[in-house]
Write a protein that holds these residues in place. Sequence first.
Motif, PDB file in Angstrom:
ATOM      1  N   GLY A   1     -14.882   0.133  -9.354  1.00  0.00           N
ATOM      2  CA  GLY A   1     -14.333   0.070  -7.993  1.00  0.00           C
ATOM      3  C   GLY A   1     -14.771  -1.212  -7.309  1.00  0.00           C
ATOM      4  N   ALA A   2     -16.076  -1.519  -7.460  1.00  0.00           N
ATOM      5  CA  ALA A   2     -16.607  -2.733  -6.828  1.00  0.00           C
ATOM      6  C   ALA A   2     -15.939  -3.973  -7.417  1.00  0.00           C
ATOM      7  N   LEU A   3     -15.704  -3.924  -8.752  1.00  0.00           N
ATOM      8  CA  LEU A   3     -15.049  -5.046  -9.414  1.00  0.00           C
ATOM      9  C   LEU A   3     -13.638  -5.210  -8.872  1.00  0.00           C
ATOM     10  N   ALA A   4     -12.954  -4.040  -8.729  1.00  0.00           N
ATOM     11  CA  ALA A   4     -11.573  -4.095  -8.237  1.00  0.00           C
ATOM     12  C   ALA A   4     -11.549  -4.747  -6.859  1.00  0.00           C
ATOM     13  N   GLN A   5     -12.544  -4.404  -6.010  1.00  0.00           N
ATOM     14  CA  GLN A   5     -12.556  -4.977  -4.658  1.00  0.00           C
ATOM     15  C   GLN A   5     -12.795  -6.474  -4.692  1.00  0.00           C
ATOM     16  N   SER A   6     -13.791  -6.888  -5.530  1.00  0.00           N
ATOM     17  CA  SER A   6     -14.117  -8.317  -5.487  1.00  0.00           C
ATOM     18  C   SER A   6     -13.010  -9.142  -6.132  1.00  0.00           C
ATOM     19  N   ASP A   7     -12.277  -8.542  -7.087  1.00  0.00           N
ATOM     20  CA  ASP A   7     -11.179  -9.260  -7.740  1.00  0.00           C
ATOM     21  C   ASP A   7      -9.902  -9.265  -6.914  1.00  0.00           C
ATOM     22  N   TYR A   8      -9.792  -8.310  -6.015  1.00  0.00           N
ATOM     23  CA  TYR A   8      -8.531  -8.116  -5.294  1.00  0.00           C
ATOM     24  C   TYR A   8      -8.095  -9.387  -4.598  1.00  0.00           C
ATOM     25  N   PRO A   9      -6.851  -9.769  -4.649  1.00  0.00           N
ATOM     26  CA  PRO A   9      -5.754  -9.129  -5.392  1.00  0.00           C
ATOM     27  C   PRO A   9      -5.545  -9.772  -6.762  1.00  0.00           C
ATOM     28  N   THR A  10      -5.211  -8.954  -7.730  1.00  0.00           N
ATOM     29  CA  THR A  10      -4.967  -9.472  -9.078  1.00  0.00           C
ATOM     30  C   THR A  10      -3.489  -9.396  -9.442  1.00  0.00           C
ATOM     31  N   GLN A  11      -2.678  -8.951  -8.528  1.00  0.00           N
ATOM     32  CA  GLN A  11      -1.228  -8.855  -8.784  1.00  0.00           C
ATOM     33  C   GLN A  11      -0.486  -9.036  -7.455  1.00  0.00           C
ATOM     34  N   PRO A  12       0.825  -9.262  -7.477  1.00  0.00           N
ATOM     35  CA  PRO A  12       1.557  -9.446  -6.223  1.00  0.00           C
ATOM     36  C   PRO A  12       1.424  -8.252  -5.288  1.00  0.00           C
ATOM     37  N   ILE A  13       1.458  -8.555  -4.001  1.00  0.00           N
ATOM     38  CA  ILE A  13       1.359  -7.532  -2.948  1.00  0.00           C
ATOM     39  C   ILE A  13       2.759  -7.370  -2.351  1.00  0.00           C
ATOM     40  N   THR A  14       3.164  -6.131  -2.130  1.00  0.00           N
ATOM     41  CA  THR A  14       4.467  -5.887  -1.498  1.00  0.00           C
ATOM     42  C   THR A  14       4.256  -5.473  -0.051  1.00  0.00           C
ATOM     43  N   VAL A  15       4.932  -6.176   0.849  1.00  0.00           N
ATOM     44  CA  VAL A  15       4.909  -5.773   2.265  1.00  0.00           C
ATOM     45  C   VAL A  15       6.277  -5.167   2.583  1.00  0.00           C
ATOM     46  N   VAL A  16       6.279  -3.892   2.910  1.00  0.00           N
ATOM     47  CA  VAL A  16       7.527  -3.230   3.286  1.00  0.00           C
ATOM     48  C   VAL A  16       7.848  -3.569   4.740  1.00  0.00           C
ATOM     49  N   VAL A  29       4.487 -14.941   8.079  1.00  0.00           N
ATOM     50  CA  VAL A  29       3.072 -14.585   7.893  1.00  0.00           C
ATOM     51  C   VAL A  29       2.750 -14.437   6.394  1.00  0.00           C
ATOM     52  N   ALA A  30       3.683 -13.840   5.649  1.00  0.00           N
ATOM     53  CA  ALA A  30       3.438 -13.570   4.219  1.00  0.00           C
ATOM     54  C   ALA A  30       3.237 -14.869   3.435  1.00  0.00           C
ATOM     55  N   GLN A  31       3.958 -15.914   3.816  1.00  0.00           N
ATOM     56  CA  GLN A  31       3.834 -17.184   3.094  1.00  0.00           C
ATOM     57  C   GLN A  31       2.402 -17.701   3.118  1.00  0.00           C
ATOM     58  N   VAL A  32       1.783 -17.633   4.302  1.00  0.00           N
ATOM     59  CA  VAL A  32       0.403 -18.145   4.415  1.00  0.00           C
ATOM     60  C   VAL A  32      -0.580 -17.159   3.775  1.00  0.00           C
ATOM     61  N   LYS A  65      -0.799 -17.764   0.089  1.00  0.00           N
ATOM     62  CA  LYS A  65      -1.647 -18.915  -0.299  1.00  0.00           C
ATOM     63  C   LYS A  65      -3.117 -18.539  -0.207  1.00  0.00           C
ATOM     64  N   GLU A  66      -3.440 -17.852   0.864  1.00  0.00           N
ATOM     65  CA  GLU A  66      -4.827 -17.500   1.137  1.00  0.00           C
ATOM     66  C   GLU A  66      -5.366 -16.512   0.104  1.00  0.00           C
ATOM     67  N   LEU A  67      -4.526 -15.564  -0.318  1.00  0.00           N
ATOM     68  CA  LEU A  67      -4.978 -14.512  -1.230  1.00  0.00           C
ATOM     69  C   LEU A  67      -4.803 -14.899  -2.699  1.00  0.00           C
ATOM     70  N   GLY A  68      -4.065 -15.972  -2.937  1.00  0.00           N
ATOM     71  CA  GLY A  68      -3.871 -16.429  -4.322  1.00  0.00           C
ATOM     72  C   GLY A  68      -2.931 -15.540  -5.111  1.00  0.00           C
ATOM     73  N   GLN A  69      -2.121 -14.781  -4.450  1.00  0.00           N
ATOM     74  CA  GLN A  69      -1.126 -13.922  -5.104  1.00  0.00           C
ATOM     75  C   GLN A  69       0.140 -13.927  -4.262  1.00  0.00           C
ATOM     76  N   GLN A  70       1.268 -13.687  -4.897  1.00  0.00           N
ATOM     77  CA  GLN A  70       2.508 -13.597  -4.122  1.00  0.00           C
ATOM     78  C   GLN A  70       2.447 -12.420  -3.156  1.00  0.00           C
ATOM     79  N   VAL A  71       2.935 -12.629  -1.946  1.00  0.00           N
ATOM     80  CA  VAL A  71       3.097 -11.516  -0.999  1.00  0.00           C
ATOM     81  C   VAL A  71       4.602 -11.374  -0.804  1.00  0.00           C
ATOM     82  N   LEU A  72       5.149 -10.330  -1.399  1.00  0.00           N
ATOM     83  CA  LEU A  72       6.606 -10.153  -1.444  1.00  0.00           C
ATOM     84  C   LEU A  72       7.073  -9.223  -0.330  1.00  0.00           C
TER      85      LEU A  72
END
Length: 324
Positions: free
Chosen positions: A18-33, A49-52, A55-62
């Motif tokens: 769990g701790a690893l998952a938190q420190s690694d987050y995000p490891t895949q694209p994030i979807t914003v509905v 907002v998603a564009q920035v 960049k900040e999270l290092g993963q696509q925010v779709l």
Amino acid sequence: MLKSFALSTLMVLGAASGALAQSDYPTQPITVVVPFSAGGPTDTVARLVAQVMSKELGQQVLIQNVGGAGGTLGAGQVANATNDGYTLLLHHIGMSTAPTLYRNLAFDPLTDFTPVGLITSVPMTIVARKDFEPTDMASLTTYLKANGQDVTYANAGIGSASHLCGMLLQDSLEVQMITVPYQGAGPAMTDIVGGQVDLICDQTTNTTNQIKAGEVKAYAVTSPARVDSLPDLPTTAEANLPRLEIGVWHGLYGPKDMDPAIVAKLEAALQTALQDPTVIQRFAELGTAPVPLDQATPQALTEELKGQIELWKPIIEEAGVYAD
Ligand code: ASP
């Protein structure tokens, strides 16, 4: 003994992963509905907002547009999503009106979500197809009082900001227009520009370009003061409609019980987005601004949501508008 050893080992391993998952987050694209159609004002805010954040999270925010039922379909989808930080919701004032408007709402805005932060509050504008007869707010008032029952009013469903503004407008003038519902204000605006529908009250983030291009006729802005990007537009208070003041606040949420470490990362990325010069400039061009950073927090969003639920309850009850 063995069993309890195995159990505690599993618990330690579980906590570690769990701790690893938190420190690694995000490891895949994030979807914003976004609970409205693409191309509308909520969608516009979300994409900027998603564009920035991306960049900040290092993963696509779709962005995923899930329109319908005034935003409650998309919100309901996120309420039932896995709370791993990969499915989020960007919604507006509709989060606070849905509990009173919808008799069978499938979620509770206060308990079924994890708030991340407030984003912006956007004024609304009353606009019509460009060949609509009234020329200013005074003649619009007179026209609606005489012909309101024949005027078509576009909105993005019950509980949408355009619905709330239309409800206040009709209430103030004691008229009833013909409602034309859409899954979002993007397609509604297309039909206003195309002349298929008469009137809408919608966010400046969806009307500024069309007002400036002369594609629609604009009457008033619903903020307490005039908006810099549309300086010629009177406020509704100036036009003798003081009850018609509404700012459409937007917030970012996840499903309930999200890991606080993940929420903190999202909060930081949101705050970075709200300080981004391009976001600030585009917001200003569209008549709005990011909230101060101390409001882009889970606590501030919770307070706003609670306060707005209380604020809108009696207004909706007085208007007597409900949906199932
Ligand atoms: N702003 C619209 C409304 O609530 C919905 C949208 O963003 O498309 O009326």
